[in-house]
Write a protein that holds these residues in place. Structure first.
Motif, PDB file in Angstrom:
ATOM      1  N   ALA A  13     -44.140 -23.664  -5.414  1.00  0.00           N
ATOM      2  CA  ALA A  13     -43.204 -23.021  -4.851  1.00  0.00           C
ATOM      3  C   ALA A  13     -41.976 -22.745  -5.697  1.00  0.00           C
ATOM      4  O   ALA A  13     -41.407 -21.797  -5.697  1.00  0.00           O
ATOM      5  CB  ALA A  13     -43.074 -23.641  -3.671  1.00  0.00           C
ATOM      6  N   TYR A  71     -40.941 -18.008   3.604  1.00  0.00           N
ATOM      7  CA  TYR A  71     -41.659 -19.125   4.308  1.00  0.00           C
ATOM      8  C   TYR A  71     -41.108 -19.173   5.773  1.00  0.00           C
ATOM      9  O   TYR A  71     -40.012 -18.532   6.103  1.00  0.00           O
ATOM     10  CB  TYR A  71     -41.096 -20.404   3.506  1.00  0.00           C
ATOM     11  CG  TYR A  71     -39.663 -20.548   3.927  1.00  0.00           C
ATOM     12  CD1 TYR A  71     -39.114 -21.623   4.650  1.00  0.00           C
ATOM     13  CD2 TYR A  71     -38.807 -20.202   2.854  1.00  0.00           C
ATOM     14  CE1 TYR A  71     -37.656 -21.706   4.750  1.00  0.00           C
ATOM     15  CE2 TYR A  71     -37.369 -20.295   2.996  1.00  0.00           C
ATOM     16  CZ  TYR A  71     -36.745 -21.188   3.775  1.00  0.00           C
ATOM     17  OH  TYR A  71     -35.481 -21.309   3.854  1.00  0.00           O
ATOM     18  N   ILE A  83     -45.319 -19.443   1.319  1.00  0.00           N
ATOM     19  CA  ILE A  83     -45.370 -20.959   0.834  1.00  0.00           C
ATOM     20  C   ILE A  83     -46.158 -21.591   1.619  1.00  0.00           C
ATOM     21  O   ILE A  83     -45.819 -21.647   2.980  1.00  0.00           O
ATOM     22  CB  ILE A  83     -43.908 -21.623   0.675  1.00  0.00           C
ATOM     23  CG1 ILE A  83     -43.257 -20.832  -0.453  1.00  0.00           C
ATOM     24  CG2 ILE A  83     -44.228 -23.046   0.340  1.00  0.00           C
ATOM     25  CD1 ILE A  83     -41.703 -21.177  -0.432  1.00  0.00           C
ATOM     26  N   TRP A  96     -41.995 -28.563   2.523  1.00  0.00           N
ATOM     27  CA  TRP A  96     -40.920 -28.592   1.438  1.00  0.00           C
ATOM     28  C   TRP A  96     -40.016 -29.638   2.064  1.00  0.00           C
ATOM     29  O   TRP A  96     -39.760 -30.613   1.016  1.00  0.00           O
ATOM     30  CB  TRP A  96     -39.986 -27.137   1.734  1.00  0.00           C
ATOM     31  CG  TRP A  96     -38.981 -27.354   0.636  1.00  0.00           C
ATOM     32  CD1 TRP A  96     -37.581 -27.588   0.760  1.00  0.00           C
ATOM     33  CD2 TRP A  96     -38.895 -26.496  -0.669  1.00  0.00           C
ATOM     34  NE1 TRP A  96     -36.821 -27.510  -0.185  1.00  0.00           N
ATOM     35  CE2 TRP A  96     -37.657 -26.710  -1.014  1.00  0.00           C
ATOM     36  CE3 TRP A  96     -39.935 -25.909  -1.283  1.00  0.00           C
ATOM     37  CZ2 TRP A  96     -37.193 -26.189  -2.390  1.00  0.00           C
ATOM     38  CZ3 TRP A  96     -39.449 -25.554  -2.829  1.00  0.00           C
ATOM     39  CH2 TRP A  96     -37.975 -25.583  -3.285  1.00  0.00           C
TER      40      TRP A  96
END
Length: 126
Positions: free
Chosen positions: A23, A78, A103, A110
């Motif tokens: 990412a 995302y 993502i 994340w």
């Protein structure tokens, strides 16, 4: 009758979903990083440099933003866990955008990996 889950699975079969490990590189190479979550989700914390365009308004925002009209833009998007982002990526492909990545795992993955999160700084009145 299809469920939301069915639609997400179908969308994920049509898009380029990148693993969290890739990412940061994809974001560096992108022209635009889009957060397709709701406004309150974005305000609570988002990926640094992300532009907010909620899933429900995405097509309208892109259609009305000349700086986002080029179909050659490299876009990474995302959401919270990747379902809305998959649906959004399909919509962008249908609009003619050629370089769209989503993502995998979204914001939750994340944040769970301890990657940086931007939060608005509110003024203090002391």
């Amino acid at each position: 009758m299809k469920t939301a889950h069915d639609l997400v699975i179908a969308a994920k079969s049509r898009i380029q979903e990148i693993p969290l490990a890739d990412a940061e590189q994809a974001i560096r190479e992108a022209d635009v990083l889009l957060d397709v979550r709701e406004a309150e989700e974005y305000a609570a914390g988002h990926l640094p440099g992300a532009i907010h365009a909620s899933r429900g308004m995405l097509e309208f925002k892109l259609s009305n933003s000349p700086e986002l009209s080029s179909r050659d833009l490299k876009i990474v998007l995302y959401c919270k866990t990747s379902g809305r982002a998959a649906l959004a990526a399909c919509a962008l492909h249908d609009m003619g955008y050629l370089n769209v990545k989503s993502i995998s795992g979204g914001f939750d993955a994340w944040a769970g990996a301890g990657k940086p999160i931007a939060k608005p700084v509110l003024p203090t009145f002391e």
